[in-house]
Motif scaffolding. Sequence first.
Motif, PDB file in Angstrom:
ATOM      1  N   ALA A 123       0.826  -1.202   0.000  1.00 49.06           N
ATOM      2  CA  ALA A 123       0.000   0.000   0.000  1.00 49.06           C
ATOM      3  C   ALA A 123       0.867   1.261   0.000  1.00 49.06           C
ATOM      4  CB  ALA A 123      -0.935   0.001   1.208  1.00 49.06           C
ATOM      5  N   LYS A 124       1.941   1.246   0.782  1.00 53.56           N
ATOM      6  CA  LYS A 124       2.842   2.403   0.814  1.00 53.56           C
ATOM      7  C   LYS A 124       3.513   2.610  -0.538  1.00 53.56           C
ATOM      8  CE  LYS A 124       3.847   2.553   5.760  1.00 53.56           C
ATOM      9  NZ  LYS A 124       4.870   2.368   6.826  1.00 53.56           N
ATOM     10  N   SER A 125       3.893   1.515  -1.177  1.00 51.64           N
ATOM     11  CA  SER A 125       4.479   1.626  -2.527  1.00 51.64           C
ATOM     12  C   SER A 125       3.486   2.235  -3.498  1.00 51.64           C
ATOM     13  CB  SER A 125       4.924   0.244  -3.020  1.00 51.64           C
ATOM     14  OG  SER A 125       5.966  -0.270  -2.231  1.00 51.64           O
ATOM     15  N   LYS A 126       2.205   1.819  -3.382  1.00 53.25           N
ATOM     16  CA  LYS A 126       1.160   2.376  -4.228  1.00 53.25           C
ATOM     17  C   LYS A 126       0.975   3.871  -3.952  1.00 53.25           C
ATOM     18  CE  LYS A 126      -1.131   0.448  -6.613  1.00 53.25           C
ATOM     19  NZ  LYS A 126      -1.049   0.225  -8.078  1.00 53.25           N
ATOM     20  N   ALA A 127       1.022   4.253  -2.666  1.00 52.26           N
ATOM     21  CA  ALA A 127       0.871   5.663  -2.290  1.00 52.26           C
ATOM     22  C   ALA A 127       2.005   6.511  -2.852  1.00 52.26           C
ATOM     23  CB  ALA A 127       0.807   5.796  -0.771  1.00 52.26           C
ATOM     24  N   ILE A 128       3.223   5.981  -2.791  1.00 57.08           N
ATOM     25  CA  ILE A 128       4.378   6.712  -3.320  1.00 57.08           C
ATOM     26  C   ILE A 128       4.283   6.844  -4.835  1.00 57.08           C
ATOM     27  CG2 ILE A 128       6.885   6.583  -3.648  1.00 57.08           C
ATOM     28  CD1 ILE A 128       6.964   5.246  -0.819  1.00 57.08           C
ATOM     29  N   GLU A 129       3.828   5.791  -5.500  1.00 57.44           N
ATOM     30  CA  GLU A 129       3.624   5.852  -6.958  1.00 57.44           C
ATOM     31  C   GLU A 129       2.618   6.950  -7.310  1.00 57.44           C
ATOM     32  OE1 GLU A 129       1.526   3.318 -10.580  1.00 57.44           O
ATOM     33  OE2 GLU A 129       1.709   2.409  -8.585  1.00 57.44           O
ATOM     34  N   LEU A 130       1.501   6.996  -6.580  1.00 59.06           N
ATOM     35  CA  LEU A 130       0.485   8.024  -6.826  1.00 59.06           C
ATOM     36  C   LEU A 130       1.026   9.416  -6.516  1.00 59.06           C
ATOM     37  CD1 LEU A 130      -2.603   6.177  -5.327  1.00 59.06           C
ATOM     38  CD2 LEU A 130      -2.258   6.731  -7.742  1.00 59.06           C
ATOM     39  N   ALA A 131       1.833   9.522  -5.464  1.00 55.99           N
ATOM     40  CA  ALA A 131       2.426  10.816  -5.108  1.00 55.99           C
ATOM     41  C   ALA A 131       3.367  11.311  -6.207  1.00 55.99           C
ATOM     42  CB  ALA A 131       3.170  10.697  -3.778  1.00 55.99           C
ATOM     43  N   LYS A 132       4.073  10.380  -6.843  1.00 56.10           N
ATOM     44  CA  LYS A 132       4.948  10.761  -7.955  1.00 56.10           C
ATOM     45  C   LYS A 132       4.128  11.255  -9.148  1.00 56.10           C
ATOM     46  CE  LYS A 132       8.830   7.688  -6.840  1.00 56.10           C
ATOM     47  NZ  LYS A 132       9.585   6.473  -7.234  1.00 56.10           N
ATOM     48  N   ILE A 133       3.039  10.547  -9.438  1.00 53.94           N
ATOM     49  CA  ILE A 133       2.182  10.949 -10.551  1.00 53.94           C
ATOM     50  C   ILE A 133       1.609  12.348 -10.326  1.00 53.94           C
ATOM     51  CG2 ILE A 133      -0.017  10.450 -11.738  1.00 53.94           C
ATOM     52  CD1 ILE A 133       0.564   7.469 -11.270  1.00 53.94           C
ATOM     53  N   THR A 134       1.263  12.644  -9.066  1.00 53.07           N
ATOM     54  CA  THR A 134       0.628  13.929  -8.744  1.00 53.07           C
ATOM     55  C   THR A 134       1.625  14.976  -8.246  1.00 53.07           C
ATOM     56  OG1 THR A 134       0.105  13.100  -6.527  1.00 53.07           O
ATOM     57  CG2 THR A 134      -1.600  12.873  -8.210  1.00 53.07           C
ATOM     58  N   ASP A 135       2.906  14.615  -8.272  1.00 54.07           N
ATOM     59  CA  ASP A 135       3.985  15.554  -7.942  1.00 54.07           C
ATOM     60  C   ASP A 135       3.912  16.067  -6.499  1.00 54.07           C
ATOM     61  OD1 ASP A 135       6.338  16.920  -8.524  1.00 54.07           O
ATOM     62  OD2 ASP A 135       5.284  18.725  -9.194  1.00 54.07           O
TER      63      ASP A 135
END
Length: 231
Positions: A123-135
């Motif tokens: 879940a944390k990996s998914k959150a970091i991926e989304l954070a990268k997409i949204t800058d």
Amino acid sequence: MNKIIIVKNLTKIYEDKVPTLALDNINLEIEDGYVYSIYGQSGSGKTTLLNMLGCLDSPTSGEIIIDNQNINNLDQKELADFRNKKIGFIFQFHYLIPEFNILENILMPFYISKSKIKNVNEAKSKAIELAKITDIEDILFKYPDYVSGGQRQRAAICRALINEPKIVLADEPTGNLDSKNTEIIINLFMKINKIKKTTFLIVTHNEKIANNCKEKIELRDGKIFNITKNY
């Protein structure tokens, strides 16, 4: 094309001293994997329609079929489970919890449902991926009161996506933002839609936003006044 949402003869009447007809015989089909707008002025019924599609309110009559499931047939517990698995929500106000940092806020739906992602690290990996997409990966350990309004709304977008919903419902998501951040948020919706193939329904009274979507579904007085195909 696959229809992710089918609405049949949907009517909503709010019973009060004087009954109010909020939705009047709505028929609608939403294709999977596109961005739609529900457009109209205050009182047109657009938020009521979004609440129906989000399983937050029940119709007076008519049917709502989401991802081949007739939600009229679900009890309250089943509706809550269906909502957590299938639908993400973004509101005009971000509703981040100030006592938790941005990463923890993004993960909150995971902690509540644990529906698709197997463990906390995933879940944390998914959150970091989304954070990268949204800058916003550089603010993950900051608290909501210490980041900008645009960053808070981007965190709310990540939170809506953490459980990988098929549908995201956004109710006036740029209503509290300036024109620059409004453009950033709408471009993010388009970017996420392209990457993840998530279906977005955006309630807005901003015609520029509405016209950037695949279809602009215009409501007036609780009825569909017009549907404009933009691409």
